[in-house]
Design an enzyme around this catalytic site. Structure first.
Site, PDB file in Angstrom:
ATOM      1  N   TYR A 102       0.837  -1.200   0.000  1.00 49.81           N
ATOM      2  CA  TYR A 102       0.000   0.000   0.000  1.00 49.81           C
ATOM      3  C   TYR A 102       0.875   1.253   0.000  1.00 49.81           C
ATOM      4  CZ  TYR A 102      -3.551   3.352   1.531  1.00 49.81           C
ATOM      5  OH  TYR A 102      -4.395   4.423   1.629  1.00 49.81           O
ATOM      6  N   LYS A 106       1.285   4.207  -2.897  1.00 51.12           N
ATOM      7  CA  LYS A 106       0.965   5.597  -2.569  1.00 51.12           C
ATOM      8  C   LYS A 106       2.181   6.506  -2.756  1.00 51.12           C
ATOM      9  CE  LYS A 106      -3.349   5.014  -1.638  1.00 51.12           C
ATOM     10  NZ  LYS A 106      -4.385   5.726  -2.381  1.00 51.12           N
TER      11      LYS A 106
END
Length: 153
Positions: A102, A106
């Protein structure tokens, strides 16, 4: 004014994004503000997350928003106006344990949209990145052996 139109899009399905962007532009002629707000996340140790799941997270959180942005961008450039917003995450700036896939997706998105911001200045297109802290997301409890169900959307 325009009547609202619901257009479904799976941001992790890169192949359908171009068609959806064309449908939007054909319907309305332009996009004044594009808000990229879709995301997927998974929690787990690096060694327990498969490379397949790493790729799925990257497709949704990085390739999805940039593909949609690139599909809408020529219209904004030709009109010399528009605003692009990326709703990202603080994890795009600071990684934390058990969120490697994740956080990596990002971080990549922040890098892309930072560069885009500089490039779009000459066309009077505003590019913003919002990096909120932790938010409450929809989550499905995984069944044993079902890694897809452990994805947060």
């Amino acid at each position: 004014t325009y009547a609202p139109k619901l257009i479904l899009l799976d941001i992790s399905d890169i192949n359908c994004i171009q068609d959806v962007a064309k449908e939007i532009l054909n319907c309305y002629g332009c996009v004044d503000i594009l808000i990229n707000n879709a995301s997927m996340k998974v929690k787990g140790a690096v060694q327990s997350i498969s490379l397949e799941l790493d790729k799925k997270i990257m497709e949704a959180n990085y390739f999805g928003p940039i593909t949609l942005t690139k599909a809408i961008l020529p219209n904004m450039i030709s009109r010399r106006t528009g605003q692009i917003v990326l709703i990202n995450s603080i994890q795009g700036k600071i990684g934390i344990p058990f969120r490697a896939a994740y956080a990596a997706s990002k971080h990549a998105a922040v890098g892309f949209f930072d560069c885009l911001r500089a490039e779009m200045e000459e066309f009077d297109i505003s590019v913003s990145t919002v990096n909120p802290t932790f938010i409450c997301s929809y989550h499905r409890q995984p069944a044993p052996g079902n890694w897809e169900a452990s994805i947060w959307k």
